[in-house]
Each structure stands twice: as C-alpha cells, then as structure tokens.
Scaffold this motif. Sequence first.
Motif, PDB file in Angstrom:
ATOM      1  N   PHE A  85       6.658   9.163  -3.190  1.00  0.00           N
ATOM      2  CA  PHE A  85       5.419   8.398  -3.199  1.00  0.00           C
ATOM      3  C   PHE A  85       4.952   8.111  -1.771  1.00  0.00           C
ATOM      4  CE2 PHE A  85       3.055   4.388  -3.177  1.00  0.00           C
ATOM      5  CZ  PHE A  85       2.074   4.659  -4.115  1.00  0.00           C
ATOM      6  N   CYS A  86       5.878   7.726  -0.910  1.00  0.00           N
ATOM      7  CA  CYS A  86       5.498   7.447   0.479  1.00  0.00           C
ATOM      8  C   CYS A  86       5.027   8.712   1.192  1.00  0.00           C
ATOM      9  CB  CYS A  86       6.677   6.821   1.217  1.00  0.00           C
ATOM     10  SG  CYS A  86       7.085   5.139   0.669  1.00  0.00           S
ATOM     11  N   ALA A  87       5.675   9.851   0.914  1.00  0.00           N
ATOM     12  CA  ALA A  87       5.286  11.107   1.562  1.00  0.00           C
ATOM     13  C   ALA A  87       3.939  11.613   1.071  1.00  0.00           C
ATOM     14  CB  ALA A  87       6.356  12.168   1.315  1.00  0.00           C
ATOM     15  N   LEU A  88       3.587  11.305  -0.178  1.00  0.00           N
ATOM     16  CA  LEU A  88       2.352  11.805  -0.779  1.00  0.00           C
ATOM     17  C   LEU A  88       1.131  11.494   0.074  1.00  0.00           C
ATOM     18  CD1 LEU A  88       0.778  12.921  -3.286  1.00  0.00           C
ATOM     19  CD2 LEU A  88       0.816  10.585  -4.180  1.00  0.00           C
ATOM     20  N   TRP A  89       1.093  10.305   0.659  1.00  0.00           N
ATOM     21  CA  TRP A  89      -0.097   9.837   1.364  1.00  0.00           C
ATOM     22  C   TRP A  89      -0.103  10.204   2.847  1.00  0.00           C
ATOM     23  CZ3 TRP A  89      -3.195   8.453  -2.355  1.00  0.00           C
ATOM     24  CH2 TRP A  89      -2.628   7.975  -3.544  1.00  0.00           C
ATOM     25  N   GLN A  90       0.873  10.963   3.298  1.00  0.00           N
ATOM     26  CA  GLN A  90       0.966  11.303   4.712  1.00  0.00           C
ATOM     27  C   GLN A  90       1.012  12.815   4.933  1.00  0.00           C
ATOM     28  OE1 GLN A  90       0.690   8.635   6.688  1.00  0.00           O
ATOM     29  NE2 GLN A  90       0.766   7.342   4.863  1.00  0.00           N
ATOM     30  N   PRO A  91       0.048  13.566   4.407  1.00  0.00           N
ATOM     31  CA  PRO A  91       0.074  15.022   4.627  1.00  0.00           C
ATOM     32  C   PRO A  91      -0.179  15.342   6.096  1.00  0.00           C
ATOM     33  CG  PRO A  91      -2.008  14.374   3.647  1.00  0.00           C
ATOM     34  CD  PRO A  91      -1.150  13.149   3.645  1.00  0.00           C
ATOM     35  N   PRO A  92       0.595  16.228   6.704  1.00  0.00           N
ATOM     36  CA  PRO A  92       0.334  16.605   8.100  1.00  0.00           C
ATOM     37  C   PRO A  92      -1.033  17.274   8.219  1.00  0.00           C
ATOM     38  CG  PRO A  92       2.536  17.281   7.399  1.00  0.00           C
ATOM     39  CD  PRO A  92       1.810  16.856   6.167  1.00  0.00           C
ATOM     40  N   LEU A  93      -1.908  16.706   9.023  1.00  0.00           N
ATOM     41  CA  LEU A  93      -3.273  17.219   9.137  1.00  0.00           C
ATOM     42  C   LEU A  93      -3.313  18.632   9.705  1.00  0.00           C
ATOM     43  CD1 LEU A  93      -5.132  14.029  10.429  1.00  0.00           C
ATOM     44  CD2 LEU A  93      -4.834  14.835   8.076  1.00  0.00           C
ATOM     45  N   ARG A  94      -2.278  19.013  10.442  1.00  0.00           N
ATOM     46  CA  ARG A  94      -2.252  20.355  11.032  1.00  0.00           C
ATOM     47  C   ARG A  94      -2.129  21.450   9.968  1.00  0.00           C
ATOM     48  NH1 ARG A  94       2.838  18.204  11.818  1.00  0.00           N
ATOM     49  NH2 ARG A  94       4.575  19.452  10.952  1.00  0.00           N
ATOM     50  N   LEU A  95      -1.777  21.061   8.735  1.00  0.00           N
ATOM     51  CA  LEU A  95      -1.621  22.057   7.678  1.00  0.00           C
ATOM     52  C   LEU A  95      -2.951  22.655   7.254  1.00  0.00           C
ATOM     53  CD1 LEU A  95       1.003  20.296   5.342  1.00  0.00           C
ATOM     54  CD2 LEU A  95       1.410  22.133   6.996  1.00  0.00           C
ATOM     55  N   GLY A  96      -4.041  21.948   7.507  1.00  0.00           N
ATOM     56  CA  GLY A  96      -5.341  22.439   7.059  1.00  0.00           C
ATOM     57  C   GLY A  96      -5.565  22.138   5.587  1.00  0.00           C
ATOM     58  N   GLY A  97      -6.731  22.544   5.080  1.00  0.00           N
ATOM     59  CA  GLY A  97      -7.108  22.209   3.713  1.00  0.00           C
ATOM     60  C   GLY A  97      -6.150  22.732   2.665  1.00  0.00           C
ATOM     61  N   LEU A 165      -6.229  -0.940   8.883  1.00  0.00           N
ATOM     62  CA  LEU A 165      -5.353  -0.033   9.629  1.00  0.00           C
ATOM     63  C   LEU A 165      -5.846   1.408   9.685  1.00  0.00           C
ATOM     64  CD1 LEU A 165      -1.942  -1.275   8.128  1.00  0.00           C
ATOM     65  CD2 LEU A 165      -3.031  -2.034  10.254  1.00  0.00           C
ATOM     66  N   GLY A 166      -6.758   1.774   8.789  1.00  0.00           N
ATOM     67  CA  GLY A 166      -7.135   3.170   8.618  1.00  0.00           C
ATOM     68  C   GLY A 166      -6.469   3.730   7.367  1.00  0.00           C
ATOM     69  N   PRO A 167      -7.012   4.818   6.787  1.00  0.00           N
ATOM     70  CA  PRO A 167      -6.488   5.326   5.509  1.00  0.00           C
ATOM     71  C   PRO A 167      -5.003   5.667   5.522  1.00  0.00           C
ATOM     72  CG  PRO A 167      -8.614   6.311   5.988  1.00  0.00           C
ATOM     73  CD  PRO A 167      -8.224   5.538   7.217  1.00  0.00           C
ATOM     74  N   ALA A 168      -4.559   6.525   6.436  1.00  0.00           N
ATOM     75  CA  ALA A 168      -3.156   6.951   6.426  1.00  0.00           C
ATOM     76  C   ALA A 168      -2.196   5.812   6.787  1.00  0.00           C
ATOM     77  CB  ALA A 168      -2.954   8.147   7.352  1.00  0.00           C
ATOM     78  N   PRO A 169      -2.428   5.051   7.865  1.00  0.00           N
ATOM     79  CA  PRO A 169      -1.541   3.915   8.140  1.00  0.00           C
ATOM     80  C   PRO A 169      -1.572   2.860   7.038  1.00  0.00           C
ATOM     81  CG  PRO A 169      -2.813   4.492  10.095  1.00  0.00           C
ATOM     82  CD  PRO A 169      -3.398   5.263   8.967  1.00  0.00           C
ATOM     83  N   MET A 171      -2.016   3.372   3.813  1.00  0.00           N
ATOM     84  CA  MET A 171      -1.205   3.821   2.695  1.00  0.00           C
ATOM     85  C   MET A 171       0.277   3.841   3.047  1.00  0.00           C
ATOM     86  SD  MET A 171      -3.130   3.981   0.156  1.00  0.00           S
ATOM     87  CE  MET A 171      -1.885   4.593  -0.986  1.00  0.00           C
ATOM     88  N   ALA A 172       0.605   4.017   4.325  1.00  0.00           N
ATOM     89  CA  ALA A 172       2.007   3.915   4.740  1.00  0.00           C
ATOM     90  C   ALA A 172       2.513   2.488   4.543  1.00  0.00           C
ATOM     91  CB  ALA A 172       2.161   4.341   6.201  1.00  0.00           C
ATOM     92  N   ALA A 173       1.686   1.498   4.909  1.00  0.00           N
ATOM     93  CA  ALA A 173       2.071   0.101   4.704  1.00  0.00           C
ATOM     94  C   ALA A 173       2.185  -0.218   3.217  1.00  0.00           C
ATOM     95  CB  ALA A 173       1.048  -0.815   5.371  1.00  0.00           C
ATOM     96  N   PHE A 174       1.250   0.303   2.440  1.00  0.00           N
ATOM     97  CA  PHE A 174       1.310   0.078   0.992  1.00  0.00           C
ATOM     98  C   PHE A 174       2.573   0.703   0.407  1.00  0.00           C
ATOM     99  CE2 PHE A 174       0.315   1.345  -3.381  1.00  0.00           C
ATOM    100  CZ  PHE A 174      -0.033   0.106  -3.921  1.00  0.00           C
ATOM    101  N   GLY A 175       2.953   1.894   0.877  1.00  0.00           N
ATOM    102  CA  GLY A 175       4.176   2.532   0.409  1.00  0.00           C
ATOM    103  C   GLY A 175       5.407   1.700   0.710  1.00  0.00           C
ATOM    104  N   GLY A 176       5.444   1.062   1.875  1.00  0.00           N
ATOM    105  CA  GLY A 176       6.576   0.191   2.192  1.00  0.00           C
ATOM    106  C   GLY A 176       6.675  -0.989   1.249  1.00  0.00           C
ATOM    107  N   LEU A 177       5.532  -1.593   0.911  1.00  0.00           N
ATOM    108  CA  LEU A 177       5.535  -2.704  -0.051  1.00  0.00           C
ATOM    109  C   LEU A 177       5.995  -2.225  -1.429  1.00  0.00           C
ATOM    110  CD1 LEU A 177       2.192  -4.453   0.957  1.00  0.00           C
ATOM    111  CD2 LEU A 177       4.527  -5.250   1.410  1.00  0.00           C
ATOM    112  N   PHE A 178       5.571  -1.019  -1.808  1.00  0.00           N
ATOM    113  CA  PHE A 178       6.000  -0.470  -3.095  1.00  0.00           C
ATOM    114  C   PHE A 178       7.516  -0.289  -3.144  1.00  0.00           C
ATOM    115  CE2 PHE A 178       7.339   3.613  -4.978  1.00  0.00           C
ATOM    116  CZ  PHE A 178       7.302   3.234  -6.315  1.00  0.00           C
ATOM    117  N   VAL A 179       8.098   0.253  -2.087  1.00  0.00           N
ATOM    118  CA  VAL A 179       9.544   0.478  -2.065  1.00  0.00           C
ATOM    119  C   VAL A 179      10.290  -0.848  -2.186  1.00  0.00           C
ATOM    120  CG1 VAL A 179      11.466   1.277  -0.633  1.00  0.00           C
ATOM    121  CG2 VAL A 179       9.372   2.633  -0.771  1.00  0.00           C
ATOM    122  N   LEU A 180       9.806  -1.886  -1.511  1.00  0.00           N
ATOM    123  CA  LEU A 180      10.435  -3.203  -1.620  1.00  0.00           C
ATOM    124  C   LEU A 180      10.353  -3.729  -3.047  1.00  0.00           C
ATOM    125  CD1 LEU A 180      11.725  -5.719  -0.335  1.00  0.00           C
ATOM    126  CD2 LEU A 180       9.396  -6.497   0.215  1.00  0.00           C
TER     127      LEU A 180
END
Length: 417
Positions: A85-97, A165-169, A171-180
């Motif tokens: 779930f945490c990885a889902l929201w952090q796709p590496p932008l260098r991968l392209g579409g 924080l911006g979209p990606a950061p 969702m990273a913070a939201f993922g941390g709350l979810f894990v807790l």
Amino acid sequence: MTVWPYALLGLPLTMAALPIYVLAPDYFGRELGLDIAGVGVVLFAGRLFDAALDPWLGGRMERLRERGLHKQGMAVAAAVLALAFCALWQPPLRLGGSGMLAWLAGCLFLTCVAHSTVYLAYLSWGSRISPLPAVQLRASAAREAAGVAGVLLASLLPTWLWRQLGPAPGMAAFGGLFVLGLALGLGALLGGAAPWQAAATNAPLRWRVLWQSAALRPLLLPYFLNALAVAFPSTLALFYIADQLQAAGWAGAMLGIYFLGAVLGLPLWQRLAQRMGVLQAWRVGMLLAVACFVSTVFLGAGDIGPYALICLTAGMALGADLCLPPVLVAQYTPAGLPLTAVYGVFQTLGKLALATSGLALPLLAALGYQPGRVGQSGQWALLLSYALLPCLCKLAAWLTSAPLLANEAGTVKEVSA
C-alpha cells in the motif's frame, strides 16, 4: 460480550480500501497525468484478477484456521499489505507513463490480494464470534462503525495532506498513519477479541453446491447489483465534484459528510433490522439511496449545499449496505458450507462490480470526457455514469431481492434474540 477488540481492525482496513477505489483514479489520472483510459484498464484488470482469487483465498484461510494458524496467516498478509500500500503511491517518475502504469498494476495486485486475505478472515471471525445472531449483528455494526471512521479519515486526510505536503509526500504520510492503525487494530484482534469459533463442518466449498443452495442462490444477483450501484459513484465521485460542481476543493469535505452519514445511519439500521428483519431493512436502505441520489443529475456549478445534503442522506442509506449484507450472508449460508469461502464468493461479486466500474473511465474517455476539460457530450456521459446508472442498479437490486422475502420471516425472531 464486548465486540470492540474485534471491531477496531475495521478502521485501517477501510482506511486502505477507500484510496484504492476512490482516490487512485484521480491521483494517477489528474495528479500524475497518466491517461485515464489506461488507468481505468489497469484498475479493471487488477480488480478482476483479485476478485477471481477471493474464493481460493477464503478456502486457504479456512484451512489455516483448522490448523490453528489463522493468526499467523493474518499477520503475514497484513505485513504484505502495509508494504504494498505504501509503495503504490510512490511510483518512480523516471519510469514514464507506461512504467508507472506497470508499477500501479503490480502494487495494486499485491495490495488487493493481501487486503482480501485479511478481510475475509476478519469477516468470518465476526460471524463466528458467537452462535447468537444478535451478537453477530452487534459485531457487524461495530466493525462497520470502525470501518466508516477509517473511511472518514481516508476521505479527509489525503486531500489535506496533498495541500500541505504535495501529492506524493502527502500519500507517504498517509501510508505511515495506515501502517500504525493496521498494527494497532490487528494487535487488538489477535490479543483481545473473542476467539474465532470452529465451524460445524470442514467440507470444502464447491460452486455447484453453492449454486444449488435454495437459500444463497437468490442472494447472489441483488448483492452484485447493489455493489455495482455503490461502485460507479465511488469511482467517479472526485471527477463529478471537480468538473460538474466545479468544487474540487470541497472533495474531501463531501466524502467526509457522506461517510459521516453512514456512521449516523448504522444504529438506525441495526434497530430496524431487529424490528423488521435484516433483508427488509436492507431493501428500505436501497430505496432511500435512490430517492437521495437521483437528484445529483440536476446539480451544477456551485451547488455545494444541496450536494452536501444529498451526501449526508445517501451516506445514511450506505449504512445499510455496510452492516446488513454480511449478516445476511451468514444467516443464509446452510450448514455444511465453509463460511470463509462463502464470503470469498460474495467478495468476488463485490470486486467484479468494482472492476466493472473501472471500465467507466475508458468509456468516458471514448465519449469525450477528459478531467478538467468537459464538453457537453462528456458532461452527459459523466452524469449518466455517476448519477443515473447507480440508481437503476439499486432499483434492480431491490426488485431481484424480493424472492428472498419468503425466507426472511424465520430470521426476524432469531436476530431479535
């Protein structure tokens, strides 16, 4: 018997489910700029594959319970869920579409499979927390109350965190709350809830036997149609708010009001089910949902107040969909069928509905709709998919559930016990 140690896990599980089904299309399509048709196809394929696995996953969890390993199995699945779930929201932008679509597909698959594994075991645990139907109903209502609290958090927090924080950061913070929350909820369940009681049989589930069940078979179609009625607006809500109401900044608040209505409605549906039966109460909820939701087709730019009222009342109707169908499935499952696997079948129906709703995105794109650039044809396609189609599905579910009324009379007295 207190049911809250059991119920608390419902909060993080729905805290994860809402972003997957509601926020992901907007996040990947609008925030990250991916083609919405491609996002819709990935969501459809991921949900479809996940749905096909549910009966099998339910059977595997049933086997683990028979061997006394269900707690360990749930813990492993929860760990996979947290990471994916945490990885889902952090796709590496260098991968392209295309690379980000592949990342979405892989993380979505792992997230959904792990979520299903935990949730199916969780549902069955609640249905076997006591042999008394009244206790099962209390456990279901408490679970869904905690779940709606998780939905409220998932409605409000991501959009607020995006702005801060911006979209990606964010969702990273939201993922941390979810894990807790997941760790705390699972700890309460495994350490403090009443035990998952053994079933009367260890027989495997066979689709032929399920289909031949005079009690369960009539429930399949209305369950699917009702799930479809909920799935379409869930997938398209953020697009409707942004482009039809021209109120993107209100999206989190509107979702919050909707799920607050569900919290307020849960005690009503519990009392109504005890008085008139679970099925009748569910059917009343269907009609209330249609009466509330059909008017969204007439709203336009700036109609925030009327839409908030619709969200509140439609959310109250949603409370019936949250707490009553799991109790119905438990009541209608004949002795001799493993309940966890039966829940897997019904979870499959719900996910098929979600997968079908994902096809609305490529359909809307084909009809001329693009987020933020709405022509007249695209606007009507959005209204049809978001407002009218769900109402038609609800009415169809109400009609097809009528044959079940013959079996309802015998359960009203049991639920009231």
